[in-house]
Write a protein that holds these residues in place. Structure first.
Motif, PDB file in Angstrom:
ATOM      1  N   TYR A   1       0.811  -1.215   0.000  1.00 18.19           N
ATOM      2  CA  TYR A   1       0.000   0.000   0.000  1.00 18.19           C
ATOM      3  C   TYR A   1       0.845   1.266   0.000  1.00 18.19           C
ATOM      4  O   TYR A   1       0.304   2.365  -0.045  1.00 18.19           O
TER       5      TYR A   1
ATOM      6  N   THR B   1      -5.757   8.176  -1.864  1.00 21.91           N
ATOM      7  CA  THR B   1      -6.622   8.152  -0.682  1.00 21.91           C
ATOM      8  C   THR B   1      -7.170   6.752  -0.443  1.00 21.91           C
ATOM      9  O   THR B   1      -7.206   6.268   0.690  1.00 21.91           O
ATOM     10  N   MET B   2      -7.603   6.095  -1.536  1.00 22.62           N
ATOM     11  CA  MET B   2      -8.105   4.733  -1.415  1.00 22.62           C
ATOM     12  C   MET B   2      -7.026   3.794  -0.899  1.00 22.62           C
ATOM     13  O   MET B   2      -7.270   2.926  -0.057  1.00 22.62           O
TER      14      MET B   2
ATOM     15  N   ARG C   1      -4.424   4.539   0.988  1.00 23.88           N
ATOM     16  CA  ARG C   1      -4.200   4.763   2.416  1.00 23.88           C
ATOM     17  C   ARG C   1      -5.336   4.191   3.256  1.00 23.88           C
ATOM     18  O   ARG C   1      -5.102   3.634   4.338  1.00 23.88           O
ATOM     19  N   GLU C   2      -6.571   4.310   2.737  1.00 21.38           N
ATOM     20  CA  GLU C   2      -7.704   3.763   3.476  1.00 21.38           C
ATOM     21  C   GLU C   2      -7.649   2.241   3.525  1.00 21.38           C
ATOM     22  O   GLU C   2      -7.943   1.624   4.554  1.00 21.38           O
TER      23      GLU C   2
ATOM     24  N   ARG D   1      -5.163   1.330   6.024  1.00 23.77           N
ATOM     25  CA  ARG D   1      -5.697   1.480   7.375  1.00 23.77           C
ATOM     26  C   ARG D   1      -6.648   0.333   7.717  1.00 23.77           C
ATOM     27  O   ARG D   1      -6.612  -0.214   8.826  1.00 23.77           O
ATOM     28  N   VAL D   2      -7.510  -0.027   6.742  1.00 20.59           N
ATOM     29  CA  VAL D   2      -8.446  -1.131   6.976  1.00 20.59           C
ATOM     30  C   VAL D   2      -7.701  -2.442   7.198  1.00 20.59           C
ATOM     31  O   VAL D   2      -8.059  -3.231   8.080  1.00 20.59           O
TER      32      VAL D   2
ATOM     33  N   SER E   1      -6.219  -2.334  10.528  1.00 24.90           N
ATOM     34  CA  SER E   1      -7.289  -2.516  11.513  1.00 24.90           C
ATOM     35  C   SER E   1      -7.708  -3.971  11.601  1.00 24.90           C
ATOM     36  O   SER E   1      -7.970  -4.494  12.689  1.00 24.90           O
TER      37      SER E   1
END
Length: 457
Positions: A205, A226-227, A229-230, A233-234, A237
């Motif tokens: 990523y 942005t996608m 990085r999201e 993060r997901v 998580s």
């Protein structure tokens, strides 16, 4: 598989060919509708001028017709006896009917240009045939002649035709070359995005895409970053969630296994046996609570939790939640102030919303020092019900606020073994979201405020 470059090249060529064909058809239709009759009338005027000059000076008529042909006209002269003479270039097709010749010999004007059949892919202006002429009557030395003429397009526009054909050909070639070259400017970032998707699919990523462009492609690259990085993060998580679940389950299991082994010792005193049995029971209850909350959170996130919407009093629910926590309020000597109008009626799942108030009020009870206070206040606007739950605790540090709704997140790591799972606020946020509402939190050293917004009926 065709590359994007080859597709662009083929599409470019197809567009140029299609537009050229369409342009020719439209121009041809315009010629037949608008220009053909105008051209016919102009040629008739020129033919009438040639006729007048020939009749004024019959002896020099032939020289004059040769000169007219040299200036760019094809001329056909005939009489009733069939004496034919041609001046200028040869007609491609001599298809003039006898009826047309007789018509002109009888004094009528022949409008072959105006009467040329409309054909989609043939422009009459360039069709060099004898029928595509105009004809006038000429009287010479007691003889009647029929004079037919049309422009000699090759003679009049020969060099211009080559010039414009060369312009058109070079325009097409240069346009294709420049378009293909400029396409790299468009295709290159798309190629980079394609490569980036492969890296994301491989779990990488950490991408860097050019962000200097300000057009739609630049916006796409920005959204892609942005996608990425999201997704990162997901993924983090998810890994953290698995780790937390494993840890939350492992800790009580280890305690249960350890104390169960100790209970097998026959020399254990009754009081110790009772103490260890209590610990095993508490850890089992913790595991049961954890599993129930995990199942609830999973069903809420997947949309499998059945929502039964009814209308009920908010004040009644808040009072019920306070009653269930009354012993904890009294134990910590906490004061609870309610300012909730009894006119506020909520429309939603009564069981799920009860968990919201229990979690938010229970969090306040558990985390503020003894002797402090909690206030629950509600109001309604034109479109929403607003519920405020404020405590006078020590507050939550700013660095923790963005994460308090994350699963298993605890702002105070020292309270890890208080029997709470760290899923309560995650469940609260999800329940409010499925009711089309929002929850916000603000905090300072003077306390913490949770604001719940739910839509009105």
């Amino acid at each position: 598989m065709r590359s994007l470059y080859s597709r662009v090249f083929l599409i470019t060529v197809a567009v140029i060919l299609a537009s050229s064909l369409l342009g020719f058809i439209i121009s041809n239709v315009y010629y037949h509708i608008q220009l053909k009759s105008f051209n016919d009338q102009k040629l008739v005027t020129i033919a009438e001028q040639i006729k007048e000059y020939a009749e004024d000076d019959p002896e020099r008529m032939e020289d004059y017709l040769h000169n007219a042909a040299a200036l760019g006209y094809e001329i056909y002269l005939t009489n009733a006896q069939g004496e034919d003479r041609f001046f200028g270039s040869e007609f491609r097709k001599q298809d003039l009917s006898r009826q047309a010749i007789d018509q002109v010999l009888n004094g009528e004007v022949y409008h072959g240009v105006a009467q040329f059949p409309n054909k989609l892919f043939i422009t009459g202006f360039f069709d060099n045939r004898l029928s595509n002429t105009v004809g006038v009557t000429v009287h010479l030395d007691q003889q009647i002649y029929a004079l037919f003429m049309r422009p000699d397009v090759i003679l009049q526009f020969g060099e211009l035709r080559i010039f414009f054909a060369l312009i058109g050909l070079l325009t097409v070639i240069i346009s294709i070359a420049l378009f293909i070259f400029s396409t790299r400017y468009l295709v290159k970032p798309i190629t980079q995005l394609t490569e980036a998707t492969k890296q994301i699919a491989a779990g990488n990523y950490n991408l860097r895409l050019p962000g200097t462009r300000r057009d739609e492609v630049g916006q796409l690259a920005g959204h892609f970053m942005t996608m990425s990085r999201e997704l990162e993060r997901v993924d983090l998580s998810r890994q953290q969630f698995v780790s937390n679940v494993s840890h939350e389950i492992q800790s009580p299991l280890t305690s249960i296994q350890g104390f169960a082994k100790v209970l097998a010792d026959d020399s254990l005193s009754p009081s110790d046996r009772q103490h260890y049995s209590t610990i095993i029971e508490e850890e089992s209850q913790h595991l049961s609570l954890l599993s129930r909350q995990l199942l609830l959170l999973s069903s809420l996130e997947s949309g499998q939790e059945a929502i039964t919407r009814t209308t009920f009093s908010l004040l009644g629910q808040i009072r019920q939640a306070a009653k269930l926590l009354q012993w904890q309020l009294e134990e910590k000597e906490l004061s609870l102030k309610l300012s909730v109008p009894d006119t506020i009626q909520l429309h939603g799942d009564e069981v799920l919303l009860m968990q919201v108030w229990m979690n938010l009020l229970g969090n306040a009870v558990n985390h503020i020092p003894n002797g402090r206070s909690i206030e629950i206040r509600a109001e309604q606007t034109a479109a929403h019900h607003l519920i405020y739950i404020r405590d006078t605790g020590d507050g939550i540090e700013d660095e923790h606020l963005p994460f308090i709704f994350d699963r298993f997140y605890r702002a105070d790591r020292a309270r890890k073994h208080t029997g709470r799972t760290g899923l309560g606020l995650s469940i609260v946020k999800k329940i409010i979201q499925i009711h089309d509402g929002q929850i916000e939190v603000t905090s300072s050293s003077e306390g913490t405020l949770f604001t719940v917004s739910l839509p009105r009926l």
